[in-house]
Design a protein around this motif. Structure first.
Motif, PDB file in Angstrom:
ATOM      1  N   GLY A 299      60.302  57.343 -32.141  1.00 36.05           N
ATOM      2  CA  GLY A 299      61.074  58.563 -31.999  1.00 36.05           C
ATOM      3  C   GLY A 299      60.150  59.751 -32.204  1.00 36.05           C
ATOM      4  O   GLY A 299      59.087  59.626 -32.822  1.00 36.05           O
ATOM      5  N   SER A 300      60.557  60.898 -31.686  1.00 37.26           N
ATOM      6  CA  SER A 300      59.657  62.051 -31.768  1.00 37.26           C
ATOM      7  C   SER A 300      60.437  63.359 -31.775  1.00 37.26           C
ATOM      8  O   SER A 300      61.410  63.522 -31.037  1.00 37.26           O
ATOM      9  N   ILE A 301      60.006  64.274 -32.633  1.00 38.01           N
ATOM     10  CA  ILE A 301      60.439  65.674 -32.566  1.00 38.01           C
ATOM     11  C   ILE A 301      59.176  66.521 -32.518  1.00 38.01           C
ATOM     12  O   ILE A 301      58.277  66.346 -33.343  1.00 38.01           O
ATOM     13  N   VAL A 302      59.111  67.404 -31.530  1.00 40.51           N
ATOM     14  CA  VAL A 302      57.992  68.338 -31.469  1.00 40.51           C
ATOM     15  C   VAL A 302      58.530  69.751 -31.653  1.00 40.51           C
ATOM     16  O   VAL A 302      59.654  70.060 -31.235  1.00 40.51           O
TER      17      VAL A 302
ATOM     18  N   VAL B  62      58.537  66.997 -15.733  1.00 48.31           N
ATOM     19  CA  VAL B  62      57.095  66.727 -15.715  1.00 48.31           C
ATOM     20  C   VAL B  62      56.359  67.865 -15.020  1.00 48.31           C
ATOM     21  O   VAL B  62      55.311  68.332 -15.482  1.00 48.31           O
ATOM     22  N   GLU B  63      56.925  68.351 -13.923  1.00 50.68           N
ATOM     23  CA  GLU B  63      56.280  69.441 -13.190  1.00 50.68           C
ATOM     24  C   GLU B  63      56.206  70.700 -14.041  1.00 50.68           C
ATOM     25  O   GLU B  63      55.209  71.438 -13.996  1.00 50.68           O
ATOM     26  N   SER B  64      57.242  70.961 -14.839  1.00 52.67           N
ATOM     27  CA  SER B  64      57.226  72.167 -15.675  1.00 52.67           C
ATOM     28  C   SER B  64      56.114  72.099 -16.716  1.00 52.67           C
ATOM     29  O   SER B  64      55.472  73.111 -17.005  1.00 52.67           O
ATOM     30  N   VAL B  65      55.872  70.903 -17.282  1.00 53.14           N
ATOM     31  CA  VAL B  65      54.774  70.748 -18.242  1.00 53.14           C
ATOM     32  C   VAL B  65      53.435  70.812 -17.516  1.00 53.14           C
ATOM     33  O   VAL B  65      52.498  71.495 -17.954  1.00 53.14           O
ATOM     34  N   ALA B  66      53.341  70.090 -16.397  1.00 54.50           N
ATOM     35  CA  ALA B  66      52.085  70.062 -15.639  1.00 54.50           C
ATOM     36  C   ALA B  66      51.677  71.449 -15.173  1.00 54.50           C
ATOM     37  O   ALA B  66      50.487  71.796 -15.163  1.00 54.50           O
ATOM     38  N   LYS B  67      52.652  72.258 -14.809  1.00 50.93           N
ATOM     39  CA  LYS B  67      52.358  73.614 -14.343  1.00 50.93           C
ATOM     40  C   LYS B  67      51.752  74.458 -15.466  1.00 50.93           C
ATOM     41  O   LYS B  67      50.855  75.269 -15.230  1.00 50.93           O
ATOM     42  N   LYS B  68      52.221  74.234 -16.681  1.00 49.47           N
ATOM     43  CA  LYS B  68      51.676  75.006 -17.798  1.00 49.47           C
ATOM     44  C   LYS B  68      50.248  74.583 -18.125  1.00 49.47           C
ATOM     45  O   LYS B  68      49.417  75.410 -18.495  1.00 49.47           O
TER      46      LYS B  68
ATOM     47  N   ASP C 296      56.558  58.879 -25.637  1.00 47.74           N
ATOM     48  CA  ASP C 296      57.505  59.285 -26.667  1.00 47.74           C
ATOM     49  C   ASP C 296      57.349  60.763 -27.034  1.00 47.74           C
ATOM     50  O   ASP C 296      58.293  61.543 -26.943  1.00 47.74           O
ATOM     51  N   VAL C 297      56.154  61.150 -27.438  1.00 42.02           N
ATOM     52  CA  VAL C 297      55.899  62.565 -27.717  1.00 42.02           C
ATOM     53  C   VAL C 297      55.957  63.367 -26.426  1.00 42.02           C
ATOM     54  O   VAL C 297      56.475  64.497 -26.400  1.00 42.02           O
ATOM     55  N   LEU C 298      55.466  62.796 -25.339  1.00 44.49           N
ATOM     56  CA  LEU C 298      55.458  63.528 -24.068  1.00 44.49           C
ATOM     57  C   LEU C 298      56.866  63.757 -23.538  1.00 44.49           C
ATOM     58  O   LEU C 298      57.124  64.772 -22.872  1.00 44.49           O
ATOM     59  N   ASP C 299      57.794  62.841 -23.821  1.00 52.09           N
ATOM     60  CA  ASP C 299      59.181  63.082 -23.420  1.00 52.09           C
ATOM     61  C   ASP C 299      59.784  64.225 -24.226  1.00 52.09           C
ATOM     62  O   ASP C 299      60.477  65.089 -23.678  1.00 52.09           O
ATOM     63  N   SER C 300      59.549  64.239 -25.537  1.00 50.59           N
ATOM     64  CA  SER C 300      60.096  65.334 -26.339  1.00 50.59           C
ATOM     65  C   SER C 300      59.465  66.671 -25.934  1.00 50.59           C
ATOM     66  O   SER C 300      60.142  67.707 -25.899  1.00 50.59           O
ATOM     67  N   LEU C 301      58.191  66.646 -25.578  1.00 51.42           N
ATOM     68  CA  LEU C 301      57.520  67.853 -25.070  1.00 51.42           C
ATOM     69  C   LEU C 301      58.188  68.315 -23.778  1.00 51.42           C
ATOM     70  O   LEU C 301      58.459  69.509 -23.593  1.00 51.42           O
TER      71      LEU C 301
END
Length: 407
Positions: free
Chosen positions: A260-263, A337-343, A381-386
């Protein structure tokens, strides 16, 4: 006003190709913002006038035509709103959501699921316009085609590219002939966009699949790591170098056997985003995550939003009972994923290296599934929460003008 002032060279090519000879299906496919929908919306109006002429010759009082899209909202946004903005066309809807235009009854059908075609079963249509065709269920697309049996019936469609094994590409685009026409669009085909705008879009579009699809309009598979533009030398910083942050928000991915993950993410006044805390654990019950969230509230404020994985609604409700500002995240995978990749591509997302432990293990092992065109469900896991945090925090809050009568 000349035709070149109204249409781009690619749009003029489509006009000539569709108006100078007969055909049954036309597919406009390619990059976003390349002018596909604009020309198809105009062809839709031309087709309705042509259908009315055919109906007059055959003595048909009210010919029918299908307007199809994934949902009522996509038809409204992509077609009807644009026709209103461009030509002040404002249809009057009947109780079934249909309307008349140029003496033709236009029946709406929704292609996102098999139930969306109940409105057209048994009808004889003189044509169809299918917006966002690659998102249609294949059997629904086929049903619309089979309904177009009126004299001279023709089918317009447009789409952004998808996986090269997609049925629309294999069964229609790759098999173009005198009855099936296809036209490919790239971003640069939209000559009404400024050079500056096109350059900015190219610079901001993530490398790999997103660039090839969104800019070049290619039907390509994803390959390799998901976040190709992540660069440790650019995107890792130390917490002591954090600027002053003005906004805070969180992403939550529930887990038990898997992590589980919270960022916690912070944003500065320039719109840069920083991953400032990572909390990741296995085999922890909801009480543990409540304590983590309350600790975050103590540091960043009681109203800090937590964008949560909706797969565990009981956990979201527990957070809410504990006065934690928890909301179900929009989990759209590719868009997220695109929103993170764009950043990463635009160097506006930074990771506090001294405050993360699992992120470095995941970032280089999070890879594409070539067959599905989506990331493999591993090392995420962390990447999904991100993703939940960034996508939902930055998701546009738009409102669409509803035409009179509603949809």
């Amino acid at each position: 006003m000349t035709i070149k002032q109204v249409y781009s060279p690619k749009q003029i090519e489509v006009l000539k190709g569709t108006l100078e000879k007969d055909w049954f299906i036309t597919v406009l496919h390619g990059a976003k913002r390349s002018g596909k929908t604009k020309i198809n919306n105009d062809l839709f109006l031309f087709e309705l006038k042509r259908v009315r002429e055919i109906a007059d010759r055959e003595g048909i009082k009210e010919p029918m035509y299908i307007l199809a899209g994934v949902s009522s909202s996509t038809i409204q946004k992509n077609v009807l709103q644009e026709l209103y903005n461009m030509y002040n066309i404002e249809p009057q809807f009947d109780k079934h959501g249909n309307f008349k235009l140029f003496g033709v009854k236009v029946v709406q059908a929704y292609t996102g699921n098999i139930g969306g075609v109940k409105s057209i079963r048994g009808m004889t249509s003189f044509g169809a316009y299918i917006n966002e065709a690659s998102l249609a269920v294949q059997s629904v697309f086929a049903e619309i085609v089979s309904r177009c049996s009126g004299t001279g019936a023709r089918i317009l469609s447009d789409t952004n590219p998808d996986n090269p094994e997609h049925w629309l590409k294999k069964e229609y685009i790759d098999k173009q002939n005198d009855n099936v026409l296809s036209f490919h669009f790239e971003l640069d085909d939209n000559t009404f966009l400024s050079e500056r705008y096109r350059k900015n879009i190219k610079d901001a579009t993530p490398s790999g699949m997103f660039y090839e699809r969104d800019i070049l309009g290619s039907w390509v598979s994803a390959d390799g790591v998901v976040y190709k533009d992540f660069d440790a030398s650019k995107h890792y910083i130390h917490s002591k170098d954090l600027p002053e942050l003005s906004t805070f928000f969180c992403g939550v991915d529930w887990g038990y056997e898997h992590w589980g993950s919270i960022v916690v993410l912070g944003e500065d006044e320039q719109g840069n985003t920083y991953l400032i805390e990572e909390h990741a654990s296995q085999f922890e019950e909801i009480d543990y995550w409540v304590d983590v969230a309350k600790g975050i509230q103590e540091r960043y404020g009681l109203r800090v939003p937590f964008w949560c994985d909706s797969a565990r609604p009981e956990h979201v409700k527990r957070f809410q009972r504990e006065r934690i500002n928890a909301m179900n995240a929009d989990k759209a995978r590719l868009s997220g994923v695109e929103s993170v990749a764009k950043k990463f591509k635009t160097n506006t997302l930074f990771i506090c290296r001294d405050r993360v432990e699992k992120f470095p293990d995941e970032i280089y092992q999070y890879v594409w599934d070539k067959a599905k065109g989506e990331p493999i469900k591993q090392y995420d896991d962390v990447l999904d929460s991100l993703r939940y945090g960034i996508y939902n925090h930055n998701k546009p809050k738009t409102t669409v003008k509803l035409l009179k009568g509603g949809l």
